[in-house]
Design a protein around this motif. Sequence first.
Motif, PDB file in Angstrom:
ATOM      1  N   GLU A 217      35.771  16.664  26.426  1.00  0.00           N
ATOM      2  CA  GLU A 217      35.161  15.700  27.351  1.00  0.00           C
ATOM      3  C   GLU A 217      34.526  14.535  26.582  1.00  0.00           C
ATOM      4  O   GLU A 217      34.683  13.367  26.961  1.00  0.00           O
ATOM      5  CB  GLU A 217      34.103  16.410  28.200  1.00  0.00           C
ATOM      6  N   GLN A 218      33.818  14.854  25.508  1.00  0.00           N
ATOM      7  CA  GLN A 218      33.186  13.805  24.690  1.00  0.00           C
ATOM      8  C   GLN A 218      34.249  12.892  24.070  1.00  0.00           C
ATOM      9  O   GLN A 218      34.086  11.672  24.015  1.00  0.00           O
ATOM     10  CB  GLN A 218      32.313  14.430  23.590  1.00  0.00           C
ATOM     11  N   LEU A 219      35.347  13.495  23.597  1.00  0.00           N
ATOM     12  CA  LEU A 219      36.424  12.712  22.975  1.00  0.00           C
ATOM     13  C   LEU A 219      37.088  11.785  23.990  1.00  0.00           C
ATOM     14  O   LEU A 219      37.438  10.642  23.672  1.00  0.00           O
ATOM     15  CB  LEU A 219      37.459  13.642  22.340  1.00  0.00           C
ATOM     16  N   VAL A 220      37.247  12.275  25.219  1.00  0.00           N
ATOM     17  CA  VAL A 220      37.849  11.445  26.274  1.00  0.00           C
ATOM     18  C   VAL A 220      36.952  10.243  26.562  1.00  0.00           C
ATOM     19  O   VAL A 220      37.419   9.099  26.656  1.00  0.00           O
ATOM     20  CB  VAL A 220      38.085  12.273  27.561  1.00  0.00           C
ATOM     21  N   LYS A 221      35.653  10.497  26.705  1.00  0.00           N
ATOM     22  CA  LYS A 221      34.712   9.398  26.992  1.00  0.00           C
ATOM     23  C   LYS A 221      34.741   8.350  25.876  1.00  0.00           C
ATOM     24  O   LYS A 221      34.653   7.159  26.127  1.00  0.00           O
ATOM     25  CB  LYS A 221      33.289   9.952  27.128  1.00  0.00           C
ATOM     26  N   ARG A 222      34.888   8.825  24.635  1.00  0.00           N
ATOM     27  CA  ARG A 222      34.844   7.906  23.495  1.00  0.00           C
ATOM     28  C   ARG A 222      36.124   7.084  23.363  1.00  0.00           C
ATOM     29  O   ARG A 222      36.086   5.919  23.009  1.00  0.00           O
ATOM     30  CB  ARG A 222      34.607   8.717  22.212  1.00  0.00           C
ATOM     31  N   HIS A 223      37.274   7.714  23.649  1.00  0.00           N
ATOM     32  CA  HIS A 223      38.547   7.071  23.286  1.00  0.00           C
ATOM     33  C   HIS A 223      39.419   6.619  24.454  1.00  0.00           C
ATOM     34  O   HIS A 223      40.413   5.932  24.247  1.00  0.00           O
ATOM     35  CB  HIS A 223      39.358   8.007  22.380  1.00  0.00           C
ATOM     36  N   PHE A 224      39.083   7.004  25.661  1.00  0.00           N
ATOM     37  CA  PHE A 224      39.870   6.564  26.813  1.00  0.00           C
ATOM     38  C   PHE A 224      38.959   5.816  27.789  1.00  0.00           C
ATOM     39  O   PHE A 224      38.694   6.298  28.881  1.00  0.00           O
ATOM     40  CB  PHE A 224      40.508   7.758  27.544  1.00  0.00           C
ATOM     41  N   GLY A 225      38.483   4.660  27.374  1.00  0.00           N
ATOM     42  CA  GLY A 225      37.553   3.937  28.258  1.00  0.00           C
ATOM     43  C   GLY A 225      38.277   3.418  29.488  1.00  0.00           C
ATOM     44  O   GLY A 225      38.830   2.329  29.464  1.00  0.00           O
ATOM     45  N   ARG A 226      38.286   4.206  30.531  1.00  0.00           N
ATOM     46  CA  ARG A 226      38.892   3.754  31.796  1.00  0.00           C
ATOM     47  C   ARG A 226      37.780   3.335  32.737  1.00  0.00           C
ATOM     48  O   ARG A 226      36.737   3.975  32.828  1.00  0.00           O
ATOM     49  CB  ARG A 226      39.677   4.902  32.454  1.00  0.00           C
ATOM     50  N   ASN A 227      38.014   2.245  33.491  1.00  0.00           N
ATOM     51  CA  ASN A 227      36.994   1.778  34.431  1.00  0.00           C
ATOM     52  C   ASN A 227      36.796   2.770  35.568  1.00  0.00           C
ATOM     53  O   ASN A 227      35.727   2.927  36.118  1.00  0.00           O
ATOM     54  CB  ASN A 227      37.403   0.423  35.027  1.00  0.00           C
ATOM     55  N   SER A 228      37.875   3.447  35.915  1.00  0.00           N
ATOM     56  CA  SER A 228      37.847   4.299  37.107  1.00  0.00           C
ATOM     57  C   SER A 228      37.017   5.551  36.876  1.00  0.00           C
ATOM     58  O   SER A 228      37.090   6.185  35.837  1.00  0.00           O
ATOM     59  CB  SER A 228      39.280   4.693  37.462  1.00  0.00           C
ATOM     60  N   SER A 229      36.203   5.891  37.871  1.00  0.00           N
ATOM     61  CA  SER A 229      35.489   7.172  37.805  1.00  0.00           C
ATOM     62  C   SER A 229      36.153   8.159  38.769  1.00  0.00           C
ATOM     63  O   SER A 229      35.865   9.339  38.769  1.00  0.00           O
ATOM     64  CB  SER A 229      34.026   6.988  38.184  1.00  0.00           C
ATOM     65  N   GLU A 230      37.058   7.642  39.591  1.00  0.00           N
ATOM     66  CA  GLU A 230      37.750   8.491  40.575  1.00  0.00           C
ATOM     67  C   GLU A 230      38.954   9.148  39.910  1.00  0.00           C
ATOM     68  O   GLU A 230      39.719   8.494  39.213  1.00  0.00           O
ATOM     69  CB  GLU A 230      38.262   7.629  41.737  1.00  0.00           C
ATOM     70  N   THR A 231      39.108  10.452  40.137  1.00  0.00           N
ATOM     71  CA  THR A 231      40.329  11.102  39.655  1.00  0.00           C
ATOM     72  C   THR A 231      41.303  11.200  40.812  1.00  0.00           C
ATOM     73  O   THR A 231      40.929  11.559  41.914  1.00  0.00           O
ATOM     74  CB  THR A 231      40.033  12.522  39.127  1.00  0.00           C
ATOM     75  N   GLY A 232      42.546  10.847  40.545  1.00  0.00           N
ATOM     76  CA  GLY A 232      43.562  10.915  41.598  1.00  0.00           C
ATOM     77  C   GLY A 232      43.961  12.353  41.879  1.00  0.00           C
ATOM     78  O   GLY A 232      43.590  13.275  41.159  1.00  0.00           O
ATOM     79  N   GLN A 233      44.726  12.512  42.909  1.00  0.00           N
ATOM     80  CA  GLN A 233      45.170  13.846  43.334  1.00  0.00           C
ATOM     81  C   GLN A 233      46.622  13.736  43.785  1.00  0.00           C
ATOM     82  O   GLN A 233      46.978  12.792  44.490  1.00  0.00           O
ATOM     83  CB  GLN A 233      44.289  14.305  44.513  1.00  0.00           C
ATOM     84  N   TYR A 234      47.448  14.678  43.368  1.00  0.00           N
ATOM     85  CA  TYR A 234      48.822  14.689  43.883  1.00  0.00           C
ATOM     86  C   TYR A 234      48.794  15.206  45.307  1.00  0.00           C
ATOM     87  O   TYR A 234      48.175  16.224  45.588  1.00  0.00           O
ATOM     88  CB  TYR A 234      49.724  15.584  43.022  1.00  0.00           C
ATOM     89  N   SER A 235      49.456  14.461  46.184  1.00  0.00           N
ATOM     90  CA  SER A 235      49.523  14.959  47.560  1.00  0.00           C
ATOM     91  C   SER A 235      50.918  15.521  47.755  1.00  0.00           C
ATOM     92  O   SER A 235      51.883  14.998  47.214  1.00  0.00           O
ATOM     93  CB  SER A 235      49.282  13.831  48.558  1.00  0.00           C
ATOM     94  N   SER A 236      51.011  16.595  48.501  1.00  0.00           N
ATOM     95  CA  SER A 236      52.326  17.183  48.748  1.00  0.00           C
ATOM     96  C   SER A 236      53.070  16.264  49.697  1.00  0.00           C
ATOM     97  O   SER A 236      52.742  16.168  50.868  1.00  0.00           O
ATOM     98  CB  SER A 236      52.187  18.571  49.359  1.00  0.00           C
ATOM     99  N   ARG A 237      54.053  15.560  49.151  1.00  0.00           N
ATOM    100  CA  ARG A 237      54.797  14.615  49.985  1.00  0.00           C
ATOM    101  C   ARG A 237      56.044  15.300  50.563  1.00  0.00           C
ATOM    102  O   ARG A 237      56.948  14.646  51.052  1.00  0.00           O
ATOM    103  CB  ARG A 237      55.204  13.397  49.141  1.00  0.00           C
ATOM    104  N   PHE A 238      56.063  16.625  50.471  1.00  0.00           N
ATOM    105  CA  PHE A 238      57.264  17.361  50.883  1.00  0.00           C
ATOM    106  C   PHE A 238      57.326  17.555  52.394  1.00  0.00           C
ATOM    107  O   PHE A 238      56.387  18.040  53.009  1.00  0.00           O
ATOM    108  CB  PHE A 238      57.298  18.736  50.207  1.00  0.00           C
ATOM    109  N   THR A 239      58.418  17.129  52.980  1.00  0.00           N
ATOM    110  CA  THR A 239      58.700  17.491  54.375  1.00  0.00           C
ATOM    111  C   THR A 239      60.101  18.063  54.400  1.00  0.00           C
ATOM    112  O   THR A 239      61.038  17.423  53.913  1.00  0.00           O
ATOM    113  CB  THR A 239      58.640  16.267  55.319  1.00  0.00           C
ATOM    114  N   PRO A 240      60.258  19.292  54.924  1.00  0.00           N
ATOM    115  CA  PRO A 240      61.589  19.906  54.947  1.00  0.00           C
ATOM    116  C   PRO A 240      62.587  19.032  55.697  1.00  0.00           C
ATOM    117  O   PRO A 240      62.244  18.433  56.716  1.00  0.00           O
ATOM    118  CB  PRO A 240      61.357  21.231  55.680  1.00  0.00           C
TER     119      PRO A 240
END
Length: 426
Positions: A217-240
Amino acid sequence: MTNNVFQHGSTAGMRIHVLPTKAFKTFAISLYAGVPLEEGTVTSTALVPFVLRRGTAAYPETTQFRERLEELYGAGFGFDVYKRGDYQIVQFRMDTINDSFVQSKESLLGESFAFLGEVLTRPALENGSFRSSYVATERETVRKKLEAIVNDKIRYAAERCIEVMCEDEPFRLHPLGQRSDLDGITPDNLYKSYQDWLNGAILDLYVVGDTTPEEVEQLVKRHFGRNSSETGQYSSRFTPVTVSGVRTVEEKLDVNQGKLNMGLRTSITYKDDNYASALMYNGILGGYPHSKLFVNVREKESLAYYASSRYDGHKGIGTIQSGIESQNYGKAVDIIRKQLDELKAGNISDLELSQTKAMIRNLLSEIQDSAFELISFDFNRQLSGKERTALELLDQVEGTGAEDVKAAAETFHLDTIYFLTGQKEE
């Protein structure tokens, strides 16, 4: 088989998955960036990692980039672009030796994070956009990769079968995009696409090795400075998809051997409780050398040079691939359809069940020996939202009987027959 369990968290707009273990002498780092498969962005998204691997702000020349990896005791770096369901996934991989095995002043895990963060967020630029020479060269790299598919007729037929079957769905798109888009890509518009991609992608970072979630977690904060604080989520786009009839498409190209491919639709996907039954169905149909397609189409009837099947659990699609003499088309279709009917009728021997279970057991056991396979298995969970360890899946496979496979078979419906045959002389 042990139950290797990842510890999950998130920081800086990125989901983090860490498996602390001393079982490997290296750290395996994997970063997945997923976006919806879309016609307007698929080609530029595919091109981005090819350009990113050429150089960064700190190591702008490709030779410097490679030398830096050598300095990290020959750390491995690579990437893949593929699709899972209706998502396009770019995966970056690094493997670097565990600090305790080398005399290094710096933490190699920390240095690897610094390198990967640099690759992703600080590319080599000129005049505020990507280097034109890198974009031009890598555009040709992608073009050649797409052209190579046409030259490999087995791959070409498999791709065309999916294109025909999914003509109204994003899944028809190849993850490397479309050749027709490449000429319109410039350093400026690709850099803009890269920024949109980086800000919009769902990011999952995996680490397997002798570390802790807190350190990562510390390494991510130090080396991946992303503006976003929101984490995305995969939505199940599957429809039979309801299959109303079988579509047959024949294409002629300069081939010596016909390629007969079939596409099937099923309502069972990775997140379903009967996923193990669908895995068993595919294994008995054509997944392994003892399968019905291999034994009946290839060996008994000598109709095919190869005959196998695959199952895509994220898309709910089964595919059959075979190579035949063009004059045997009708006979081959009949025998393949007979194997589908046999499974629907529940004509499954104890030997077929036990051999298929043994093959799946071996595959699931092999996952435990590879850090990247462990990562890949857990990433399926992130994509599908289904909590299921390899051990749990194995238990479900072991408990699958002929009736379960028959029930799964009843959900697989033949949708498309695609036949690539040679040019007939007039």
